[in-house]
Design a protein around this motif. Structure first.
Motif, PDB file in Angstrom:
ATOM      1  N   UNK A 153      43.393  -3.656  25.312  1.00 28.73           N
ATOM      2  CA  UNK A 153      44.267  -3.222  24.238  1.00 28.73           C
ATOM      3  C   UNK A 153      43.551  -2.868  22.954  1.00 28.73           C
ATOM      4  N   UNK A 154      42.244  -3.168  22.892  1.00 25.80           N
ATOM      5  CA  UNK A 154      41.489  -2.849  21.684  1.00 25.80           C
ATOM      6  C   UNK A 154      41.321  -1.336  21.547  1.00 25.80           C
ATOM      7  N   UNK A 155      41.396  -0.852  20.308  1.00 26.87           N
ATOM      8  CA  UNK A 155      41.203   0.576  20.053  1.00 26.87           C
ATOM      9  C   UNK A 155      39.761   0.903  19.661  1.00 26.87           C
ATOM     10  N   UNK A 156      38.928  -0.126  19.553  1.00 30.46           N
ATOM     11  CA  UNK A 156      37.525   0.086  19.214  1.00 30.46           C
ATOM     12  C   UNK A 156      36.796   0.667  20.430  1.00 30.46           C
ATOM     13  N   UNK A 157      36.087   1.745  20.249  1.00 22.16           N
ATOM     14  CA  UNK A 157      35.406   2.403  21.360  1.00 22.16           C
ATOM     15  C   UNK A 157      34.288   1.551  21.954  1.00 22.16           C
ATOM     16  N   UNK A 158      33.853   0.530  21.241  1.00 21.71           N
ATOM     17  CA  UNK A 158      32.781  -0.332  21.732  1.00 21.71           C
ATOM     18  C   UNK A 158      33.306  -1.505  22.558  1.00 21.71           C
ATOM     19  N   UNK A 159      34.602  -1.674  22.625  1.00 22.80           N
ATOM     20  CA  UNK A 159      35.186  -2.882  23.223  1.00 22.80           C
ATOM     21  C   UNK A 159      34.834  -3.035  24.700  1.00 22.80           C
TER      22      UNK A 159
END
Length: 293
Positions: A215-221
């Motif tokens: 669910x994270x929107x960070x591309x590094x997740x």
């Protein structure tokens, strides 16, 4: 034939380089050893849930499928190979024993495979039959035994520290290699090792927590989550033994084989924090009291 530098390793397995290097040898249709550049389309996947490594590659346009597994209880590996090259007698398995330079003052040379000083150690084929072969290894005052479950293959000594296994002419072949301070009388089959590994890793992943960035929107997740989960696997196999780990864990002999105590915190203190894995740390803590006696 190059007796000291086998063509391709079994999934780059190195069970401490003094314990031996296991590898494949491939032959062309003329019976000549092929060049490594003729191995194409290499694919390899580690299943973290079961601990099984699945490999696939082409040799002279022939498919080779390899399943490699480490026994979670014994010092042993199991390997299953599927290929038409077996049927054609063009796939062989080698074991070679280098001599470690653990006394050298140079760390780089102490970790490097040394094939030159063959008089520093002994590799004796002490007995064999159609189902198994036993090798005794001696280095200075230390010794250990290697047991091959060869399952009908021929097993021969080609040189002082160099052995060759020629599988029977079938499309599938399995073997195990076990290591022990004493001569080995019992060993597990490849099927038993796979089942044992599946149980072990299922218990490991279910006994503690892990990180999910779903669910994270960070591309590094996704990459961060992959690294965290993979680190749990790596520290378990390399840093959860009965003594504090070296800086490199069990990857290879670093710092002349000595426990690297300042790294104990980084390698093992995290186990209890994940919950349900305190015994992974406790196993090595007893070492501190033992050295006082």
């Amino acid at each position: 034939m190059n007796k000291q530098k086998p063509i391709i390793g079994l999934d780059k397995i190195h069970i401490d380089y003094s314990w031996g290097q296991i590898s494949f040898q491939f032959l062309n249709d003329k019976g000549e050893e092929i060049d490594i550049n003729e191995i194409k389309e290499i694919e390899q996947e580690l299943d973290l849930w079961s601990g099984v490594i699945n490999s696939r590659f082409l040799v002279c346009d022939e498919e080779v499928i390899v399943t490699t597994i480490c026994d979670p209880v014994m010092d042993a590996i199991g390997v299953k190979v599927v290929s038409n090259l077996l049927q054609k007698g063009r796939l062989r398995i080698l074991q070679s024993f280098p001599s470690p330079d653990i006394s050298h003052n140079s760390w780089a040379k102490a970790t490097k495979l040394n094939w030159d000083h063959q008089d520093r150690h002994e590799s004796e084929l002490i007995d064999q039959n159609e189902q198994e072969a036993h090798i005794k290894r001696v280095m200075d005052e230390d010794s250990y035994y290697v047991k091959w479950d060869i399952n009908g293959a021929s097993f021969t000594r080609l040189d002082r520290h160099f052995f060759q296994l020629v599988p029977p002419a079938n499309e599938e072949y399995s073997f195990t290699v076990s290591f022990s301070p004493k001569k080995i009388t019992n060993s597990h089959s490849v099927e038993a090792i796979i089942k044992g590994s599946e149980r072990y890793w299922e218990d490991f992943w279910k006994s503690g927590s892990f990180v999910s960035f779903e669910g994270s929107t960070d591309t590094r997740a996704t990459e961060l989550e992959r690294r965290i989960v993979l680190s749990q696997y790596l520290t378990n196999i390399h840093s959860s033994g009965s003594i504090p780990p070296q800086e490199t864990g069990l990857m290879y002999n670093s710092w002349f084989g000595k426990a690297h105590l300042e790294m104990h915190w980084w390698h093992a203190a995290h186990f209890p924090l994940w919950g349900g894995r305190s015994e992974k740390l406790e196993k090595s803590l007893e070492w501190y009291s033992n050295i006082l006696h």
